[in-house]
Scaffold this motif. Structure first.
Motif, short mmCIF file in Angstrom:
data_model
loop_
_atom_site.label_atom_id
_atom_site.label_comp_id
_atom_site.label_asym_id
_atom_site.label_seq_id
_atom_site.Cartn_x
_atom_site.Cartn_y
_atom_site.Cartn_z
N THR A 73 0.78 -1.21 -0.13
CA THR A 73 0.02 0.03 -0.14
C THR A 73 0.84 1.39 -0.09
N GLU A 74 1.94 1.21 -0.42
CA GLU A 74 3.07 2.41 -0.21
C GLU A 74 2.50 3.55 -1.10
N LEU A 75 2.48 4.67 -0.69
CA LEU A 75 2.28 5.92 -1.47
C LEU A 75 3.43 6.50 -1.89
N PHE A 76 3.44 7.04 -3.16
CA PHE A 76 4.45 7.73 -3.81
C PHE A 76 4.09 9.21 -4.14
N ASP A 77 2.93 9.36 -3.71
CA ASP A 77 2.20 10.89 -4.08
C ASP A 77 2.22 11.88 -3.01
N GLU A 78 1.45 12.73 -3.02
CA GLU A 78 1.28 13.76 -2.20
C GLU A 78 0.81 13.22 -1.07
N GLY A 80 1.49 10.03 0.50
CA GLY A 80 2.42 9.59 1.33
C GLY A 80 3.25 10.65 1.99
N GLU A 81 3.41 11.88 1.22
CA GLU A 81 3.95 13.03 1.89
C GLU A 81 3.47 13.51 3.28
N TYR A 82 1.98 13.62 2.77
CA TYR A 82 1.34 14.07 3.84
C TYR A 82 1.36 13.40 5.09
N LEU A 83 1.02 11.82 4.90
CA LEU A 83 1.36 11.15 6.14
C LEU A 83 2.50 11.25 6.98
N ARG A 99 8.53 4.96 5.20
CA ARG A 99 7.50 4.88 4.16
C ARG A 99 6.46 4.86 4.59
N CYS A 100 5.32 5.28 3.78
CA CYS A 100 4.09 5.52 4.36
C CYS A 100 2.92 4.83 3.16
N GLY A 101 1.92 4.36 3.95
CA GLY A 101 0.82 3.93 3.07
C GLY A 101 -0.26 3.52 3.88
N TRP A 102 -1.44 3.25 3.08
CA TRP A 102 -2.77 3.15 3.49
C TRP A 102 -2.78 1.94 4.44
N TYR A 103 -3.80 1.60 5.27
CA TYR A 103 -3.92 0.62 6.49
C TYR A 103 -4.17 -0.74 5.71
N ASP A 104 -3.28 -1.90 5.86
CA ASP A 104 -3.36 -2.97 5.27
C ASP A 104 -4.02 -3.95 6.17
N ALA A 105 -5.40 -4.25 6.00
CA ALA A 105 -5.90 -5.23 6.76
C ALA A 105 -5.41 -6.70 6.72
N ILE A 131 -8.75 13.94 5.52
CA ILE A 131 -8.59 13.28 4.49
C ILE A 131 -10.15 12.94 4.08
N GLU A 132 -10.48 13.41 2.94
CA GLU A 132 -11.97 13.23 2.44
C GLU A 132 -12.17 11.53 2.27
N ASP A 133 -11.16 11.05 1.40
CA ASP A 133 -11.50 9.71 1.24
C ASP A 133 -10.30 8.65 1.51
#
Length: 222
Positions: A73-78, A80-83, A99-105, A131-133
């Motif tokens: 779930t790693e983020l390479f966009d804004e 990821g930088e925000y988190l 490194r940051c990403g969304w929750y991984d259940a 965060i809206e979504d």
């Protein structure tokens, strides 16, 4: 330690590193040289496994990793930088950015299973405010095949792509919340959804960096 247990005292052990750095059950070869899972607590301390009554996992409301290794779930966009910036995601000792990403259940369920977690402590829920979504990884796509649980081989996990379910976010300040009912509806629904997906109950939720900024749901010490 065993004398203390015989006397009815509480013994608290804290594992260093993290589940996915475990030499046997982690993301080999991107692991440490020991067992930071709950089983390692018995090996390292000399306390027999039947004497351990609680196993508490610490999990963030999003996912982070330090160093190399697979991270579906790693983020390479804004975002990821925000988190990274909002969550202060930098190594305590090294100062390296995490490194940051969304929750991984899927990862949370696997960790709960191999550690035998009785409870999860969800931290940093406040970082998601605004965060809206909010996407949550509920399964993986591995070469066109859906995996609802951790793939059996490291090769498959390295090829895993997240399958997301989306949750509406919230804008309200939650740092003063001390019960689940104090949370905005969307934040509460997010927590309850993660609990259903993660393999064990959530007994506490962190809503800020302060020691008192915690929603206590179940007692963590018997």
């Amino acid at each position: 330690l065993n004398d203390a247990l015989d006397e009815g005292k509480v013994v608290l052990m804290e594992g260093g590193q993290a589940t996915y750095l475990d030499v046997d059950h982690g993301t080999y070869p991107f692991v440490t040289s020991s067992n930071p899972t709950a089983g390692g607590a018995s090996v390292g301390s000399g306390i027999g496994p039947t004497r351990i009554t609680r196993s508490i996992g610490i999990v963030k409301a999003y996912t982070t990793r330090v160093g190399a290794g697979p991270f579906p779930t790693e983020l390479f966009d804004e975002w990821g930088e925000y988190l990274q910036k909002t969550g202060g995601e930098f190594g305590v000792n090294t100062g390296r950015p995490r490194r940051c990403g969304w929750y991984d259940a899927v990862m949370a369920r696997y960790a709960a299973r191999i550690n035998g977690f009785t409870d999860y402590f969800l931290t940093k829920l406040d970082v998601l405010t605004g965060i809206e979504d909010i996407p949550v990884c509920v399964a993986y796509d591995v070469d066109g095949v859906r995996h609802d649980e951790m793939p059996m081989t490291q090769t498959e996990f390295h090829h895993a792509k997240p399958i997301f379910e989306h949750f509406p976010g919230w804008t309200e300040d939650i740092t003063g919340a001390r019960t689940l009912d104090d949370l905005p509806e969307n934040a509460r629904n997010y927590v309850l959804a993660l609990e259903r997906m993660s393999g064990t109950r959530f007994s506490a939720v962190g809503v800020g960096p302060g020691r008192d900024q915690v929603i206590q749901i179940h007692d963590l010490i018997d």
